[in-house]
Design an enzyme around this catalytic site. Structure first.
Site, mmCIF file in Angstrom:
data_model
loop_
_atom_site.group_PDB
_atom_site.id
_atom_site.type_symbol
_atom_site.label_atom_id
_atom_site.label_comp_id
_atom_site.label_asym_id
_atom_site.label_seq_id
_atom_site.Cartn_x
_atom_site.Cartn_y
_atom_site.Cartn_z
ATOM 1 N N HIS A 192 -3.363 4.688 16.600
ATOM 2 C CA HIS A 192 -4.528 4.333 15.799
ATOM 3 C C HIS A 192 -4.945 2.910 16.137
ATOM 4 O O HIS A 192 -4.223 1.968 15.816
ATOM 5 C CB HIS A 192 -4.193 4.446 14.307
ATOM 6 C CG HIS A 192 -3.767 5.823 13.923
ATOM 7 N ND1 HIS A 192 -2.562 6.090 13.313
ATOM 8 C CD2 HIS A 192 -4.384 7.014 14.104
ATOM 9 C CE1 HIS A 192 -2.462 7.417 13.128
ATOM 10 N NE2 HIS A 192 -3.544 7.978 13.603
ATOM 11 N N CYS A 217 1.590 -2.293 15.944
ATOM 12 C CA CYS A 217 1.524 -2.002 14.509
ATOM 13 C C CYS A 217 0.809 -3.101 13.733
ATOM 14 O O CYS A 217 1.124 -4.286 13.872
ATOM 15 C CB CYS A 217 2.956 -1.826 13.977
ATOM 16 S SG CYS A 217 3.003 -1.477 12.211
ATOM 17 N N CYS A 247 -0.895 5.989 10.086
ATOM 18 C CA CYS A 247 0.322 5.319 10.566
ATOM 19 C C CYS A 247 -0.007 4.003 11.240
ATOM 20 O O CYS A 247 -0.849 3.942 12.134
ATOM 21 C CB CYS A 247 1.009 6.158 11.646
ATOM 22 S SG CYS A 247 1.712 7.662 11.068
ATOM 23 N N GLU A 255 10.096 -2.244 7.188
ATOM 24 C CA GLU A 255 11.202 -1.554 7.850
ATOM 25 C C GLU A 255 12.250 -1.269 6.760
ATOM 26 O O GLU A 255 12.899 -2.198 6.264
ATOM 27 C CB GLU A 255 11.757 -2.456 8.967
ATOM 28 C CG GLU A 255 13.098 -2.026 9.529
ATOM 29 C CD GLU A 255 13.178 -0.550 9.903
ATOM 30 O OE1 GLU A 255 12.267 -0.018 10.544
ATOM 31 O OE2 GLU A 255 14.194 0.086 9.531
ATOM 32 N N GLU A 313 0.819 -1.199 0.000
ATOM 33 C CA GLU A 313 0.000 0.000 0.000
ATOM 34 C C GLU A 313 0.861 1.260 0.000
ATOM 35 O O GLU A 313 1.955 1.291 0.563
ATOM 36 C CB GLU A 313 -0.918 -0.016 1.228
ATOM 37 C CG GLU A 313 -1.891 -1.165 1.161
ATOM 38 C CD GLU A 313 -2.876 -1.201 2.322
ATOM 39 O OE1 GLU A 313 -4.053 -1.500 2.076
ATOM 40 O OE2 GLU A 313 -2.475 -0.947 3.469
ATOM 41 N N LEU A 353 10.866 5.905 18.272
ATOM 42 C CA LEU A 353 11.448 5.797 19.613
ATOM 43 C C LEU A 353 10.464 5.109 20.575
ATOM 44 O O LEU A 353 10.733 4.066 21.118
ATOM 45 C CB LEU A 353 11.847 7.204 20.083
ATOM 46 C CG LEU A 353 12.827 7.288 21.236
ATOM 47 C CD1 LEU A 353 13.615 8.583 21.202
ATOM 48 C CD2 LEU A 353 12.167 7.116 22.581
ATOM 49 N N HIS A 354 9.324 5.722 20.772
ATOM 50 C CA HIS A 354 8.156 5.130 21.474
ATOM 51 C C HIS A 354 8.278 4.876 22.971
ATOM 52 O O HIS A 354 7.266 4.720 23.633
ATOM 53 C CB HIS A 354 7.682 3.849 20.792
ATOM 54 C CG HIS A 354 7.389 4.006 19.322
ATOM 55 N ND1 HIS A 354 6.793 5.130 18.796
ATOM 56 C CD2 HIS A 354 7.601 3.175 18.272
ATOM 57 C CE1 HIS A 354 6.649 4.978 17.486
ATOM 58 N NE2 HIS A 354 7.139 3.822 17.138
ATOM 59 N N CYS A 381 6.465 -4.907 15.940
ATOM 60 C CA CYS A 381 6.185 -3.951 17.009
ATOM 61 C C CYS A 381 4.750 -4.214 17.500
ATOM 62 O O CYS A 381 3.840 -4.450 16.701
ATOM 63 C CB CYS A 381 6.324 -2.520 16.511
ATOM 64 S SG CYS A 381 8.009 -2.141 15.968
ATOM 65 N N CYS A 405 6.177 -6.991 7.363
ATOM 66 C CA CYS A 405 7.313 -6.518 8.156
ATOM 67 C C CYS A 405 7.702 -7.601 9.147
ATOM 68 O O CYS A 405 6.853 -8.322 9.653
ATOM 69 C CB CYS A 405 6.916 -5.242 8.907
ATOM 70 S SG CYS A 405 8.294 -4.419 9.730
ATOM 71 N N CYS A 436 3.586 8.561 0.957
ATOM 72 C CA CYS A 436 4.109 7.636 1.963
ATOM 73 C C CYS A 436 4.309 6.275 1.294
ATOM 74 O O CYS A 436 3.334 5.639 0.899
ATOM 75 C CB CYS A 436 3.101 7.571 3.109
ATOM 76 S SG CYS A 436 3.548 6.423 4.405
HETATM 77 N N1 SAH Z 1 9.260 0.534 10.102
HETATM 78 C C1 SAH Z 1 9.504 1.943 10.080
HETATM 79 C C2 SAH Z 1 8.597 2.643 9.103
HETATM 80 C C3 SAH Z 1 7.129 2.661 9.485
HETATM 81 S S1 SAH Z 1 6.704 4.296 9.839
HETATM 82 C C4 SAH Z 1 9.381 2.512 11.470
HETATM 83 O O1 SAH Z 1 8.853 1.823 12.344
HETATM 84 O O2 SAH Z 1 9.853 3.621 11.715
HETATM 85 C C5 SAH Z 1 5.220 4.121 10.622
HETATM 86 C C6 SAH Z 1 5.179 4.810 11.974
HETATM 87 O O3 SAH Z 1 3.887 4.567 12.523
HETATM 88 C C7 SAH Z 1 6.200 4.240 12.934
HETATM 89 O O4 SAH Z 1 6.706 5.231 13.783
HETATM 90 C C8 SAH Z 1 5.356 3.271 13.721
HETATM 91 O O5 SAH Z 1 5.896 2.977 14.965
HETATM 92 C C9 SAH Z 1 4.044 4.024 13.810
HETATM 93 N N2 SAH Z 1 2.903 3.158 14.120
HETATM 94 C C10 SAH Z 1 2.827 1.815 13.996
HETATM 95 N N3 SAH Z 1 1.599 1.375 14.391
HETATM 96 C C11 SAH Z 1 0.907 2.453 14.770
HETATM 97 C C12 SAH Z 1 -0.423 2.649 15.243
HETATM 98 N N4 SAH Z 1 -1.264 1.644 15.394
HETATM 99 N N5 SAH Z 1 -0.808 3.917 15.505
HETATM 100 C C13 SAH Z 1 0.027 4.953 15.303
HETATM 101 N N6 SAH Z 1 1.281 4.836 14.854
HETATM 102 C C14 SAH Z 1 1.734 3.601 14.593
#
Ligand code: SAH
Length: 343
Positions: free
Chosen positions: A292, A117, A335, A163, A90, A217-218, A114, A110, A103
């Site tokens: 989300h 995600c 995201c 990733e 997508e 970072l998270h 995480c 992936c 995007c």
């Molecule tokens: N794999 C890379 C690129 C993905 S970017 C990375 O993790 O940086 C997508 C972004 O959305 C990342 O920061 C990811 O952590 C975030 N993300 C993943 N699931 C999400 C969700 N359910 N709600 C909001 N952000 C989320």
């Protein structure tokens, strides 16, 4: 199989033309014309390349392919965001004032898994080739001129599925084709690659390109980040920050951190203070992302109040911090929601 030309330089195409000269005699000067059509005029087929003779176009069609294909499905959000399905990946196009951000995905699925995600939940399917990543830009840049938006694509973010640094070779090749003079010649300052921080590949990305870097970072605590992001086991935040500190982020090239706001998990004032302390010496920007929700995870989004309080703490400590607005949530384009085939 036909050779795909998208992503290749003039020299590389010349070589391919030469290699195939035993079966089809094509002059090597076509390479220059072909790259001009693909990268400068956004052509998507040989048939558009009108300064190439009809006979040569016929031969090109027989042995080569430009590599540009159309998406199979398009969804349009009520906020104007559009999501496209290219095969099994997508791509999202996000209009915002006079910006139009693309995007792109770098993998189908992936491996990083995480916890929050949706892409992680679909598992890993395959790496995309540079041509497949470029196709997402090339097709939509061409279509964009015609009908999608009055604007051309102004920014590209590698924040779709996958990733990027688990597919480093193809991603760096993509970045070279996007930014080189022979290629799409886009400014690297319009491109951001987002990563969870795979350290050796991150170093390579920083040293071999000039694009902006975003690191997911998270959570500022090792144990807690580990619970959210299995990659923390090998590539700790501490080591990621040590690597980042070796480079210059105070000038044209920007560093940002993404921080998904999970209610009651990583959104306390203490988390904000510890985070501020960790990154205070790095010129950077923090993007707070509203979580989300989706069916495959059980987290809850932080309240607006907690998110703003978190932002205020960072701002007071002198760290630039914005709350990212959620776009395209109604079509699962926001995201972390990109997931093909997850029910
Ligand atoms: N794999 C890379 C690129 C993905 S970017 C990375 O993790 O940086 C997508 C972004 O959305 C990342 O920061 C990811 O952590 C975030 N993300 C993943 N699931 C999400 C969700 N359910 N709600 C909001 N952000 C989320």
């Amino acid at each position: 199989m036909k050779h795909i030309l998208l992503g290749k330089s003039v020299e590389e195409i010349q070589e391919l033309l030469l290699e195939s000269s035993a079966i089809a005699k094509l002059p090597s000067y076509l390479a220059k014309q072909i790259t001009e059509w693909i990268y400068k005029k956004n052509a998507i087929s040989f048939d558009e390349m009108t300064n190439i003779s009809a006979a040569n176009r016929l031969l090109l069609n027989e042995y080569f392919s430009v590599g540009i294909t159309a998406p199979s499905i398009t969804h349009v959000s009520k906020d104007g965001t559009q999501k496209f399905l290219f095969g099994d990946v997508e791509t999202v196009l996000i209009p915002d004032g006079d910006r139009l951000t693309l995007c792109v995905s770098s993998q189908a699925g992936c491996k990083m898994n995480c916890a929050f995600c949706a892409t992680g939940k679909m598992g890993f399917r395959r790496n995309l080739s540079a041509a497949e990543i470029l196709n997402q830009y090339a097709f939509l840049a061409n279509e964009g001129r015609k009908r999608i938006s009055e604007h051309t694509i102004t920014n590209i973010v590698f924040m779709g599925m996958g990733e990027p640094l688990d597919n480093t070779y193809e991603v760096i090749a993509t970045l070279h084709a996007l930014t080189s003079d022979w290629g799409f010649a886009l400014s690297p300052r319009r491109i951001t690659v987002s990563t969870i921080g795979i350290i050796p590949a991150l170093q390579q990305l920083i040293e071999q390109t000039e694009c902006h870097i975003a690191v997911s970072l998270h959570n500022p605590y090792h144990e807690q980040r580990l619970m959210l992001m299995p990659s923390e086991k090998v590539y700790t935040l501490e080591n990621i920050l040590t690597l980042l500190a070796r480079y210059d982020w105070a000038h044209q090239r920007k560093l940002s951190f993404e921080y998904v706001m999970l209610g009651g998990l990583n959104d306390s004032p203490l988390h904000a203070k510890i985070l501020a302390r960790l990154i205070r010496n790095l010129p950077c920007h923090v993007n707070l992302i509203p979580y989300h929700p989706h069916e495959t995870a059980t987290f809850i989004p932080s309240s607006r109040k907690a998110t703003e309080a978190f932002q205020n703490i960072l701002t007071e400590k002198g760290i630039n911090c914005t709350i990212r607005s959620s776009r395209g949530q109604d079509i699962n384009a926001a995201c972390g929601l990109l997931a093909v085939g997850v029910s």
